[in-house]
Design a protein around this motif. Structure first.
Motif, PDB file in Angstrom:
ATOM      1  N   TYR A 149       0.838  -1.210   0.000  1.00 25.93           N
ATOM      2  CA  TYR A 149       0.000   0.000   0.000  1.00 25.93           C
ATOM      3  C   TYR A 149       0.869   1.255   0.000  1.00 25.93           C
ATOM      4  O   TYR A 149       0.714   2.152   0.826  1.00 25.93           O
ATOM      5  N   ALA A 150       1.806   1.279  -0.947  1.00 26.48           N
ATOM      6  CA  ALA A 150       2.762   2.372  -1.020  1.00 26.48           C
ATOM      7  C   ALA A 150       2.899   2.839  -2.462  1.00 26.48           C
ATOM      8  O   ALA A 150       2.723   2.067  -3.402  1.00 26.48           O
ATOM      9  N   GLU A 164      -7.652   7.830  -2.667  1.00 31.18           N
ATOM     10  CA  GLU A 164      -6.723   8.411  -3.632  1.00 31.18           C
ATOM     11  C   GLU A 164      -5.784   7.331  -4.165  1.00 31.18           C
ATOM     12  O   GLU A 164      -5.502   7.262  -5.363  1.00 31.18           O
ATOM     13  N   PHE A 165      -5.294   6.481  -3.264  1.00 34.88           N
ATOM     14  CA  PHE A 165      -4.396   5.394  -3.664  1.00 34.88           C
ATOM     15  C   PHE A 165      -5.104   4.448  -4.636  1.00 34.88           C
ATOM     16  O   PHE A 165      -4.544   4.051  -5.666  1.00 34.88           O
ATOM     17  N   GLU A 166      -6.330   4.076  -4.319  1.00 36.21           N
ATOM     18  CA  GLU A 166      -7.067   3.139  -5.162  1.00 36.21           C
ATOM     19  C   GLU A 166      -7.401   3.752  -6.522  1.00 36.21           C
ATOM     20  O   GLU A 166      -7.363   3.062  -7.546  1.00 36.21           O
ATOM     21  N   LEU A 167      -7.743   5.042  -6.523  1.00 38.41           N
ATOM     22  CA  LEU A 167      -8.039   5.717  -7.784  1.00 38.41           C
ATOM     23  C   LEU A 167      -6.793   5.794  -8.659  1.00 38.41           C
ATOM     24  O   LEU A 167      -6.839   5.489  -9.863  1.00 38.41           O
ATOM     25  N   ALA A 172      -3.512   3.779 -13.190  1.00 39.31           N
ATOM     26  CA  ALA A 172      -2.220   3.258 -13.632  1.00 39.31           C
ATOM     27  C   ALA A 172      -2.347   1.880 -14.272  1.00 39.31           C
ATOM     28  O   ALA A 172      -1.551   1.515 -15.142  1.00 39.31           O
ATOM     29  N   LYS A 173      -3.322   1.088 -13.828  1.00 39.52           N
ATOM     30  CA  LYS A 173      -3.554  -0.230 -14.424  1.00 39.52           C
ATOM     31  C   LYS A 173      -4.239  -0.130 -15.785  1.00 39.52           C
ATOM     32  O   LYS A 173      -4.236  -1.092 -16.560  1.00 39.52           O
TER      33      LYS A 173
END
Length: 231
Positions: A149-150, A164-167, A172-173
């Motif tokens: 999770y970084a 924000e991380f998941e978005l 990016a995927k």
């Protein structure tokens, strides 16, 4: 309810004893572990020892309001990924935007409908517990490690709240693909959680403050496109 959800800890924060009693009564029936606080300052103190998986919090409270409490909590070690649900009588757009900007996962307007509230809490916790860790994603100067999770950009650590991380991970995927707001809400927030379209705009604005702005392009009237191409 699964064993994982039965063990989940929920912190209830409201200056109205009647609201706390109503929440406690309905959530205790779901076998959640519960703690209570009457203002934001007390919530911060209790959270450090109780370590809740989810916090239900009012906006308007004495000593420290919910928005300020959320911002302080999200900056504390160990609380970046804590699920935050605002339960409030305030329905103004600017308050709702401020809540999501502070890291909220959901925003519910009082009066409380206990069964609907419990259903949404269950859905939030199930979604968080069922998400699968993914491999490292590298694109441009961006490196995303789902298992840790970084995220870093050109070696600089990015401080990203959970959504924000998941978005960013989802973008990016799926580089060079256009997504409208509804698609992003469904893929990142899920269909079982109610959030408004402007939530996407708030989170994208925050991401643009942390990575080059051109990475997330706005296609007017269409949606958003993630690309490392400056054109």
């Amino acid at each position: 309810m699964s064993k994982t959800l039965q063990q989940a800890k929920i912190l209830l924060v409201d200056d109205d004893p009647d609201i706390l009693e109503l929440l406690e009564y309905n959530l205790a029936k779901e076998n959640y572990q519960l703690a209570k606080a009457f203002d934001g300052k007390e919530a911060l103190e209790i959270a450090q020892t109780f370590k809740p998986a989810l916090i239900i919090m009012d906006v308007m409270m004495p000593v420290m309001d919910g928005i300020e409490t959320a911002r302080k909590m999200k900056s504390m070690p160990g609380f970046k990924n804590t699920i935050l649900l605002f339960l409030t009588a305030r329905g103004e757009e600017f308050t709702e935007v401020a809540a999501f900007d502070a890291g909220a996962h959901d925003y519910i307007i009082k009066p409380i409908k206990p069964r609907a509230l419990v259903s949404r809490i269950n859905a939030l916790l199930k979604r968080e517990n069922s998400e699968e860790a993914q491999d490292v994603i590298e694109i441009g100067g961006l490196v995303i490690n789902r298992t840790q999770y970084a995220a870093t950009f050109e070696g600089r650590v990015l401080i990203l709240p959970k959504k924000e991380f998941e978005l960013l991970s989802y973008f990016a995927k799926n580089p060079n693909k256009v997504f409208n707001r509804d698609e992003l809400l469904e893929k990142v927030w899920g269909t079982d959680v109610y959030v408004v379209e402007r939530t996407v705009d708030v989170h994208i604005r925050k991401l643009r403050e942390k990575i080059p702005e051109h990475y997330i392009k706005t296609l007017k009237g269409v949606g958003y496109l993630f690309s490392i191409d400056k054109a």
